[in-house]
Design a protein around this motif. Structure first.
Motif, PDB file in Angstrom:
ATOM      1  N   LYS A  19       0.824  -1.049   0.080  1.00  0.00           N
ATOM      2  CA  LYS A  19       0.014  -0.171   0.002  1.00  0.00           C
ATOM      3  C   LYS A  19       0.955   1.176   0.090  1.00  0.00           C
ATOM      4  O   LYS A  19       0.414   2.399  -0.550  1.00  0.00           O
ATOM      5  N   GLU A  20       1.873   1.208   0.628  1.00  0.00           N
ATOM      6  CA  GLU A  20       2.726   2.365   0.774  1.00  0.00           C
ATOM      7  C   GLU A  20       3.242   2.502  -0.478  1.00  0.00           C
ATOM      8  O   GLU A  20       3.600   3.787  -1.003  1.00  0.00           O
ATOM      9  N   ALA A  72       2.605   1.767  -3.322  1.00  0.00           N
ATOM     10  CA  ALA A  72       1.338   2.089  -4.621  1.00  0.00           C
ATOM     11  C   ALA A  72       0.930   3.520  -4.275  1.00  0.00           C
ATOM     12  O   ALA A  72       0.342   4.038  -5.178  1.00  0.00           O
ATOM     13  N   SER A  73       0.855   3.975  -3.086  1.00  0.00           N
ATOM     14  CA  SER A  73       0.564   5.236  -2.818  1.00  0.00           C
ATOM     15  C   SER A  73       1.329   6.456  -3.439  1.00  0.00           C
ATOM     16  O   SER A  73       2.647   6.356  -3.695  1.00  0.00           O
ATOM     17  N   THR A  74       0.606   7.588  -3.888  1.00  0.00           N
ATOM     18  CA  THR A  74       1.121   8.729  -4.532  1.00  0.00           C
ATOM     19  C   THR A  74       1.230   9.848  -3.906  1.00  0.00           C
ATOM     20  O   THR A  74       1.534  10.792  -4.520  1.00  0.00           O
ATOM     21  N   SER A  75       0.839   9.976  -2.452  1.00  0.00           N
ATOM     22  CA  SER A  75       0.719  10.711  -1.811  1.00  0.00           C
ATOM     23  C   SER A  75       2.241  11.527  -1.408  1.00  0.00           C
ATOM     24  O   SER A  75       3.173  10.407  -1.227  1.00  0.00           O
ATOM     25  N   SER A  76       2.252  12.636  -1.171  1.00  0.00           N
ATOM     26  CA  SER A  76       3.469  13.090  -0.926  1.00  0.00           C
ATOM     27  C   SER A  76       3.886  13.271   0.666  1.00  0.00           C
ATOM     28  O   SER A  76       4.954  13.426   1.241  1.00  0.00           O
TER      29      SER A  76
END
Length: 486
Positions: free
Chosen positions: A427-428, A430-434
């Motif tokens: 999950k980390e 695949a995450s695109t959050s900054s």
């Protein structure tokens, strides 16, 4: 030696049994797939069924959703770990907002803490009584001397002193002052007692307290703990008969229950805890201030009790004191807080190196001759310091999470995501959050460091502490029989 990473979300407790596989000529583990029909699925405490075991799915839900968050004592077993486990195993009827909030109050935590200390000593006294019973019976019975009787009287006084700590914390709750006013049985305006509600509320707390103390005491002497807990809070008139309960002689009861115990008619009978505070010896008065004032005096016994009470459970090994499983490393226990003996063997404990009192047997130090007379000649000086204990209040979100425990379990059973280390990493990645801002990261870091160093501002984190300490002297000096005797 290579260090193997252990996933904190992986199940550690496996419910099942071992059997011999004749075809493979080896032992085979058979897991309990249907725990509802397992013989030891539940344990009955005061008429309520608590879970004794859990399956792997229930364990994963508990470890993901209800474990104590990481702190400076996250590697050791603390009272919050035992409390959360009992709240997870308790019946559905207990899951009310008021009861969950009550169990997380500071006064309730102190009462449970004093109960753990009391039962640590009480179980040793019961073992001592049973050993002396065997030594005095039969054809080879020993003859008691006056020194033996003096030692027994000293042990009985020591046990009464621990009972005074429990009584003090108990009276602070039933008086219904301060933060306890919202849980008091008398309504403030109509002044009418909610008798039925208060009855079940008290029964629920008593059952949970028995479970917490029993788990803390390595799950031993269950019926002795249940019998004594009911006697302390109910009196002997309301302790139900059970074939597993021990029967003590009059001399043994005098030794275990102390000199302040008096039996009256059940209509006017007070609990033994209240009776302890009615006849307090002058040399024992500083015990009522343990945990609030720093003791200054020459009474070594009170100084030892104060040290035993104020030292956190995670640091008891520093003073070589054992309170059940408090302060033991979590790596030695599974999710149900049962001792993992294979893990203990790898630490090579011995009688000389046993910081957690796992190898050493419980023991009581033989007191000096005329110990009670020497205590009467001790001096007590004016106190200089007050002890402040930082405590964090449970949030509304956490209470609602406990109230919805069965709903959450049903959600995860029906397909809710139970994360493990692999799914969290995926999950980390695949995450695109900054991620959070830099100022938030710095603020979270300093908040964590202040928590680890116990550098908490009492005026913000515990707003009622200053008021409680300022009014505590007047409350203790006016303690009488409670308005309602359980």
């Amino acid at each position: 030696m290579k260090r193997v990473h252990v996933d904190n979300y992986a199940p550690k407790y496996y419910s099942g049994k071992w059997s011999w596989n004749s075809e493979k000529d080896c032992l085979q583990f058979e897991a309990h797939n249907d725990l509802e029909n397992a013989r030891e699925r539940y344990i009955t405490t005061n008429g309520y069924k608590f879970l004794r075991t859990m399956d792997q799915e229930e364990e994963l839900i508990f470890r993901q959703e209800y474990l104590v968050p990481k702190s400076h004592s996250s590697d050791d077993v603390v009272m919050e770990d035992i409390r959360n486990l009992v709240l997870y195993l308790m019946p559905r009827d207990f899951l009310t907002y008021k009861f969950i909030e009550f169990m997380h109050q500071w006064e309730v935590s102190q009462l449970i803490h004093s109960l753990i200390i009391y039962f640590e000593y009480y179980l040793r006294m019961v073992e001592f009584v049973l050993i002396r019973r065997d030594e005095l019976s039969g054809q080879m019975g020993q003859v008691q001397s006056e020194q033996t009787n003096d030692m027994k009287r000293t042990f009985s006084v020591y046990l009464s002193q621990y009972r005074m700590l429990v009584a003090r914390n108990y009276c602070l709750i039933i008086k219904g002052e301060g933060t306890m006013s919202k849980f008091y049985h008398m309504k403030p305006i109509s002044n009418v007692s909610a008798t039925i509600h208060d009855k079940y509320f008290h029964e629920h707390f008593l059952a949970v307290a028995i479970q917490i103390v029993w788990i803390c005491m390595h799950r031993r002497a269950y019926f002795i703990i249940e019998m004594e807990m009911n006697r302390l809070f109910r009196s002997e008139h309301f302790v139900s008969a059970h074939p597993e309960y021990l029967n003590f002689t009059d001399a043994e009861r005098s030794l275990l229950y102390g000199r302040n115990k008096k039996n009256f008619n059940y209509r006017v009978q007070e609990s033994p805890l209240v009776q302890e505070l009615k006849l307090v010896a002058e040399e024992d008065l500083p015990i009522l201030w343990i945990g609030e004032r720093k003791y200054r005096g020459t009474n070594i016994r009170i100084a030892e009790m104060e040290l035993e009470y104020i030292v956190p459970g995670s640091q008891l090994r520093l003073i070589d004191v054992s309170h059940g499983i408090l302060g033991h490393p979590k790596k030695l226990y599974n999710t149900l807080l049962s001792l993992d003996w294979p893990a203990v063997r790898f630490l090579n404990f011995s009688e000389k190196y046993d910081p957690y009192h796992i190898v050493r047997q419980p023991q009581m130090q033989i007191p000096k001759i005329n110990e009670l007379q020497m205590r009467k000649m001790c001096e007590t000086y004016e106190h200089f310091y007050e002890l402040h204990q930082a405590s964090e209040q449970i949030s509304h979100h956490q209470i609602c999470k406990w109230v919805k425990r069965d709903i959450n379990i049903k959600f995860f059973r029906s397909g809710g995501l139970l994360t493990n280390i692999v799914s969290r990493c995926e999950k980390e990645l695949a995450s695109t959050s900054s991620g959070p801002r830099v100022d938030l990261i710095i603020a979270n870091y300093f908040r964590l460091i202040s928590k680890v160093r116990k550098d908490i501002n009492l005026s913000e984190k515990d707003s009622f502490t200053n008021h409680r300490l300022s009014s505590y002297a007047s409350r203790i000096s006016t303690i009488k029989a409670p308005r309602k005797t359980f």
